[in-house]
Write a protein that holds these residues in place. Structure first.
Motif, PDB file in Angstrom:
ATOM      1  N   LEU A  95       0.835  -1.206   0.000  1.00  0.00           N
ATOM      2  CA  LEU A  95       0.000   0.000   0.000  1.00  0.00           C
ATOM      3  C   LEU A  95       0.868   1.254   0.000  1.00  0.00           C
ATOM      4  O   LEU A  95       0.592   2.214  -0.736  1.00  0.00           O
ATOM      5  CB  LEU A  95      -0.938   0.002   1.210  1.00  0.00           C
ATOM      6  CG  LEU A  95      -2.055  -1.049   1.198  1.00  0.00           C
ATOM      7  CD1 LEU A  95      -2.768  -1.083   2.545  1.00  0.00           C
ATOM      8  CD2 LEU A  95      -3.038  -0.807   0.062  1.00  0.00           C
ATOM      9  N   ALA A  96       1.936   1.248   0.816  1.00  0.00           N
ATOM     10  CA  ALA A  96       2.847   2.401   0.864  1.00  0.00           C
ATOM     11  C   ALA A  96       3.503   2.619  -0.494  1.00  0.00           C
ATOM     12  O   ALA A  96       3.616   3.759  -0.966  1.00  0.00           O
ATOM     13  CB  ALA A  96       3.910   2.192   1.944  1.00  0.00           C
ATOM     14  N   GLN A  97       3.922   1.542  -1.149  1.00  0.00           N
ATOM     15  CA  GLN A  97       4.600   1.680  -2.431  1.00  0.00           C
ATOM     16  C   GLN A  97       3.652   2.157  -3.523  1.00  0.00           C
ATOM     17  O   GLN A  97       4.035   2.990  -4.355  1.00  0.00           O
ATOM     18  CB  GLN A  97       5.270   0.365  -2.814  1.00  0.00           C
ATOM     19  CG  GLN A  97       6.462   0.075  -1.932  1.00  0.00           C
ATOM     20  CD  GLN A  97       7.014  -1.320  -2.107  1.00  0.00           C
ATOM     21  OE1 GLN A  97       6.289  -2.276  -2.378  1.00  0.00           O
ATOM     22  NE2 GLN A  97       8.321  -1.444  -1.946  1.00  0.00           N
ATOM     23  N   ARG A 118       5.025  -0.914  -9.710  1.00  0.00           N
ATOM     24  CA  ARG A 118       5.327  -2.338  -9.909  1.00  0.00           C
ATOM     25  C   ARG A 118       5.619  -3.029  -8.575  1.00  0.00           C
ATOM     26  O   ARG A 118       5.110  -4.115  -8.308  1.00  0.00           O
ATOM     27  CB  ARG A 118       6.532  -2.511 -10.839  1.00  0.00           C
ATOM     28  CG  ARG A 118       6.187  -2.482 -12.273  1.00  0.00           C
ATOM     29  CD  ARG A 118       7.373  -2.939 -13.146  1.00  0.00           C
ATOM     30  NE  ARG A 118       7.202  -2.366 -14.453  1.00  0.00           N
ATOM     31  CZ  ARG A 118       7.879  -1.324 -14.919  1.00  0.00           C
ATOM     32  NH1 ARG A 118       8.835  -0.764 -14.212  1.00  0.00           N
ATOM     33  NH2 ARG A 118       7.632  -0.855 -16.117  1.00  0.00           N
ATOM     34  N   ARG A 119       6.484  -2.412  -7.770  1.00  0.00           N
ATOM     35  CA  ARG A 119       6.823  -3.016  -6.472  1.00  0.00           C
ATOM     36  C   ARG A 119       5.590  -3.164  -5.593  1.00  0.00           C
ATOM     37  O   ARG A 119       5.394  -4.198  -4.946  1.00  0.00           O
ATOM     38  CB  ARG A 119       7.862  -2.171  -5.741  1.00  0.00           C
ATOM     39  CG  ARG A 119       9.259  -2.439  -6.210  1.00  0.00           C
ATOM     40  CD  ARG A 119      10.246  -1.727  -5.295  1.00  0.00           C
ATOM     41  NE  ARG A 119      11.123  -0.931  -6.140  1.00  0.00           N
ATOM     42  CZ  ARG A 119      11.728   0.163  -5.793  1.00  0.00           C
ATOM     43  NH1 ARG A 119      11.576   0.663  -4.583  1.00  0.00           N
ATOM     44  NH2 ARG A 119      12.510   0.802  -6.624  1.00  0.00           N
ATOM     45  N   GLY A 120       4.768  -2.124  -5.551  1.00  0.00           N
ATOM     46  CA  GLY A 120       3.557  -2.193  -4.742  1.00  0.00           C
ATOM     47  C   GLY A 120       2.597  -3.244  -5.244  1.00  0.00           C
ATOM     48  O   GLY A 120       2.051  -4.027  -4.457  1.00  0.00           O
ATOM     49  N   ASP A 122       3.301  -5.891  -6.989  1.00  0.00           N
ATOM     50  CA  ASP A 122       3.868  -7.221  -6.755  1.00  0.00           C
ATOM     51  C   ASP A 122       3.731  -7.628  -5.286  1.00  0.00           C
ATOM     52  O   ASP A 122       3.473  -8.787  -4.986  1.00  0.00           O
ATOM     53  CB  ASP A 122       5.328  -7.280  -7.193  1.00  0.00           C
ATOM     54  CG  ASP A 122       5.477  -7.180  -8.709  1.00  0.00           C
ATOM     55  OD1 ASP A 122       4.461  -7.298  -9.437  1.00  0.00           O
ATOM     56  OD2 ASP A 122       6.618  -6.955  -9.170  1.00  0.00           O
ATOM     57  N   ALA A 123       3.904  -6.684  -4.375  1.00  0.00           N
ATOM     58  CA  ALA A 123       3.746  -6.991  -2.954  1.00  0.00           C
ATOM     59  C   ALA A 123       2.291  -7.335  -2.631  1.00  0.00           C
ATOM     60  O   ALA A 123       2.019  -8.205  -1.806  1.00  0.00           O
ATOM     61  CB  ALA A 123       4.205  -5.817  -2.093  1.00  0.00           C
ATOM     62  N   LEU A 124       1.367  -6.665  -3.296  1.00  0.00           N
ATOM     63  CA  LEU A 124      -0.053  -6.867  -3.014  1.00  0.00           C
ATOM     64  C   LEU A 124      -0.666  -8.033  -3.779  1.00  0.00           C
ATOM     65  O   LEU A 124      -1.764  -8.474  -3.443  1.00  0.00           O
ATOM     66  CB  LEU A 124      -0.832  -5.593  -3.354  1.00  0.00           C
ATOM     67  CG  LEU A 124      -0.581  -4.406  -2.449  1.00  0.00           C
ATOM     68  CD1 LEU A 124      -1.227  -3.164  -3.039  1.00  0.00           C
ATOM     69  CD2 LEU A 124      -1.080  -4.678  -1.051  1.00  0.00           C
ATOM     70  N   ASP A 125      -0.006  -8.517  -4.777  1.00  0.00           N
ATOM     71  CA  ASP A 125      -0.572  -9.540  -5.646  1.00  0.00           C
ATOM     72  C   ASP A 125      -0.611 -10.888  -4.921  1.00  0.00           C
ATOM     73  O   ASP A 125       0.134 -11.802  -5.228  1.00  0.00           O
ATOM     74  CB  ASP A 125       0.233  -9.629  -6.937  1.00  0.00           C
ATOM     75  CG  ASP A 125      -0.538 -10.349  -8.026  1.00  0.00           C
ATOM     76  OD1 ASP A 125      -1.756 -10.517  -7.878  1.00  0.00           O
ATOM     77  OD2 ASP A 125       0.088 -10.755  -9.013  1.00  0.00           O
TER      78      ASP A 125
END
Length: 167
Positions: A95-97, A118-120, A122-125
């Motif tokens: 969420l932060a990203q 992209r980073r966010g 990928d973290a949330l996926d």
């Protein structure tokens, strides 16, 4: 011959530190989170030592997002990320990203936006969605915004909307 400045301390570069010695950025920030010169008038910030329950964080972050203050929403998410259980870190980090990715769009920085979105994403996926966070909705939001940024399309940052909670 150049002057030797290796032993010179520079008070103008001194940073505020917390009780553990970690640097704190006490400089004021503008509405998009960019640092301003010391002594300048900035916008109110989330304190470095702020703590939130997940429900409080989601409520406050949603209010900030609704006002277009994605950088400050990122600070709320980051505060939870620092203190949450290990199995939830991916959620708060993601969420932060995503919020910082939107901030980069607002600042006109497409490469920063792409990297953070992209980073966010990928973290949330993931399939796990604690605290009624609409993870799939946030991922879809990040994907749509990423597609626009990658294509070089203009994004009306005043019209960016994101809903965090399912329902």
């Amino acid at each position: 011959m150049a002057a030797d400045t290796s032993d010179t301390t520079r008070d103008d570069r001194a940073r505020d530190r917390d009780e553990t010695g970690r640097a704190r950025n006490a400089r004021p920030r503008d509405a998009l989170g960019r640092p301003l010169p010391r002594g300048a008038a900035g916008v109110p910030r989330v304190p470095d030592d702020a703590t939130f329950t997940p429900a409080e964080a989601l409520r406050q972050a949603q209010d900030l997002i609704d006002d277009g203050s994605f950088f400050h929403a990122h600070e709320v998410f980051e505060a939870v990320w620092k203190t949450c259980p290990p199995d939830e870190r991916w959620l708060w980090r993601g969420l932060a990203q995503v919020a910082v990715g939107v901030t980069h769009v607002q600042r006109g920085n497409p490469s920063g936006a792409q990297a953070l979105l992209r980073r966010g994403r990928d973290a949330l996926d993931r399939s796990y969605a604690p605290h009624d966070v609409d993870v799939s909705g946030v991922v879809a939001f990040a994907d749509r915004l990423l597609e626009d940024v990658e294509a070089g399309r203009h994004v009306d940052t005043a019209g960016i909307g994101l809903t965090l909670r399912a329902g």
